[in-house]
Design an enzyme around this catalytic site. Structure first.
Site, PDB file in Angstrom:
ATOM      1  N   ASN A 116      48.518  40.702  38.468  1.00  0.00           N
ATOM      2  CA  ASN A 116      47.307  41.239  37.838  1.00  0.00           C
ATOM      3  C   ASN A 116      46.036  41.092  38.669  1.00  0.00           C
ATOM      4  O   ASN A 116      45.118  41.884  38.532  1.00  0.00           O
ATOM      5  CB  ASN A 116      47.120  40.629  36.449  1.00  0.00           C
ATOM      6  CG  ASN A 116      47.044  39.121  36.455  1.00  0.00           C
ATOM      7  OD1 ASN A 116      47.590  38.468  37.340  1.00  0.00           O
ATOM      8  ND2 ASN A 116      46.357  38.566  35.483  1.00  0.00           N
ATOM      9  N   GLU A 118      49.407  27.604  36.661  1.00  0.00           N
ATOM     10  CA  GLU A 118      48.454  28.368  35.844  1.00  0.00           C
ATOM     11  C   GLU A 118      49.271  29.371  35.041  1.00  0.00           C
ATOM     12  O   GLU A 118      49.806  30.327  35.589  1.00  0.00           O
ATOM     13  CB  GLU A 118      47.431  29.074  36.732  1.00  0.00           C
ATOM     14  CG  GLU A 118      46.498  28.137  37.466  1.00  0.00           C
ATOM     15  CD  GLU A 118      45.603  27.323  36.554  1.00  0.00           C
ATOM     16  OE1 GLU A 118      45.429  27.721  35.384  1.00  0.00           O
ATOM     17  OE2 GLU A 118      45.094  26.292  36.999  1.00  0.00           O
ATOM     18  N   CYS A 165      44.893  36.800  32.277  1.00  0.00           N
ATOM     19  CA  CYS A 165      45.327  35.538  31.665  1.00  0.00           C
ATOM     20  C   CYS A 165      44.366  35.052  30.580  1.00  0.00           C
ATOM     21  O   CYS A 165      44.796  34.384  29.636  1.00  0.00           O
ATOM     22  CB  CYS A 165      45.465  34.450  32.734  1.00  0.00           C
ATOM     23  SG  CYS A 165      46.747  34.784  33.957  1.00  0.00           S
TER      24      CYS A 165
END
Length: 479
Positions: A154, A250, A286
């Site tokens: 992304n 993450e 995210c």
């Protein structure tokens, strides 16, 4: 540097049948090029080269490392259009957001250049303890060696830079295994570092199957650290396999936002911000704003503003500067997002707007009265979908926001100071943004999640601390 018109040069001519794989434009689903499907032995060779290059990297002065990072950032700034078009081509990200990602990458590497010169230890008064007199003591930070990075689709440039910048600033070497769908930006990034004078093999990009090549990095004894951005399921698996290596994860999130009645005069402005937070890059972020809890006294007014903001967004060619929305990363993601919307509606949710297929994308979708057990409430949708539920008071808003297995970012809009402090201290997340949407990240801030959202911290200064050893040194001058 590879010119945008020469993107075909990314392709690696096959030496054996099946040793390349196709890269597709997510918006059109058309093939862009073919990329090398690296075999395990190629990853092993890359790791061995990185281990050799570490002997050079660790001897560079902090000024030399800083200079390389600064030069790389300047090269990227000079090639801004090429980098942005590459991001758009491989990820489908609208060009104005891709240009923003390039700008952020430039800043990320500039922050890394600064932090390379600030890896300072501390002096310790050993004479504070009985028998400690006559000694000068201090700590230093030393690089750990080879860093293995596994990155997502992304933000194919900036999230790679968030791993590469700190690793090189600390004096390590790094191997990036980019997302299979978006390897081109990281390849351009590696070229920028070569042009900036980085020692050979200090930063390598190995393309191909993530689970297979990632396992090679996890198992190889020369890799000192794994840094991964991706799904909680994969992150949990990696953490179970790394043994004594350092690790940063993450992972996912379903960012929550609370809007208090004290800001009722700013609802139109907040709705515009929330639309950016929920629908930028089709929600494939995210920290995308996914759950909004609004004081019930202002819920209807907020929904009116929010619906208007969502329906004003433009779907179209991601290379058009006016485009807000484009195709999702692949057909599987599109089908899943639509399925989750249907399940929520079947469970009693009210569809305010959107909820339909739009070519290879999904229309900006707002639902209300969504059940707490619905996937849109519990899981990370990673699409242009947001729920807006009313709550009777801040207490219930806080409770609903914390009712999640995730804990990355959360936002609160309120003019009530004690309430702001309470949310700041009691929200179970890594970052709390007061009077901001949760879809906010500056590249030098600490960034890490609680619960299923991650392990360890990024943000340049904080990522560096995760990529070094602290060594204690005592000098007994009374001997």
């Amino acid at each position: 540097m590879i010119a945008f018109s020469e993107l075909k040069d990314f392709a690696t001519p096959p030496t054996n049948e099946g040793d390349t794989y196709p890269i597709f434009n997510p918006h059109t689903r058309e093939q862009i090029t073919e990329i090398k499907e690296s075999i395990n032995e190629e990853m092993e060779v890359a790791i061995e080269k990185a281990a050799v290059a570490f002997e050079t990297m660790k001897r560079l002065t902090s000024a030399e490392r800083s200079d390389i990072l600064e030069k790389a950032s300047s090269i990227i700034a000079d090639q801004k259009e090429t980098f942005a078009k590459t991001i758009t081509l491989e990820s489908g990200k609208p060009i104005r957001f891709a240009l923003g990602e390039v700008d952020r990458t430039v800043q990320t590497l500039k922050f890394a250049a600064i932090e390379a010169k600030k890896m300072e230890g501390e002096s310790i008064r050993l004479d504070a303890a009985p028998g400690g007199a006559g000694r000068d003591a201090y700590t230093i930070y030393q690089p750990i060696g080879v860093v293995g990075a596994i990155t997502p689709f992304n933000f194919p440039l900036n999230l790679v830079s968030h791993k590469v910048g700190p690793a090189l600033a600390a004096g390590n070497t790094i191997i990036v295994k980019p997302a299979e769908k978006t390897p081109l930006s990281s390849m351009l990034l590696a070229e920028a570092f070569t042009d900036a004078g980085l020692p050979e093999d200090a930063f390598q990009v190995i393309t191909g199957d993530g689970p297979r090549l990632g396992k090679v990095m996890i198992d190889h004894p020369a890799v000192a650290k794994i840094t991964f951005t991706g799904s909680p399921k994969v992150g949990e698996l990696i953490k179970s396999q790394v043994g004594l290596k350092k690790i940063t994860l993450e992972l996912g999130n379903n960012s929550a936002l609370y809007i208090d009645e004290s800001v009722k005069d700013r609802l139109d402005e907040i709705a515009e911000k929330a639309a950016v937070g929920a629908f930028s890059y089709n929600g494939q972020v995210c920290i995308s704003t996914q759950r909004i809890y609004v004081h019930e006294s202002i819920k209807d007014e907020f929904l009116n503003h929010f619906k208007k903001a969502a329906e004003a967004l433009t779907y179209g060619d991601p290379f058009d500067a006016a485009t807000d929305m484009s195709g999702l990363i692949d057909e599987k993601s599109q089908e899943r997002v639509l399925q989750w919307i249907d399940e929520a509606v079947e469970g009693g949710a009210t569809l305010i707007t959107g909820g339909s297929k739009q070519e290879n994308g999904v229309t900006p979708t707002i639902l209300t009265n969504v059940d707490a057990d619905a996937k849109l409430s519990c899981e990370e949708v990673f699409g242009p979908v947001v729920i807006v539920n009313g709550v009777p008071d801040a207490e219930e808003g806080l409770k609903q926001m914390n009712a999640s297995t995730y804990g990355l970012n959360a936002g609160v809009f309120t003019y009530h100071l004690p309430q702001a402090f309470r949310f700041a201290h009691e929200l179970e997340v890594g970052q709390v943004l007061i009077n901001d949407i949760p879809t906010l990240r500056f590249d030098h801030m600490p960034y890490g999640g609680l619960k299923s959202s991650g392990y360890g911290y990024e943000g340049i200064k904080y990522a560096i601390k995760e990529m070094v050893h602290m060594k204690f040194i005592s000098m007994n001058h009374a001997f």
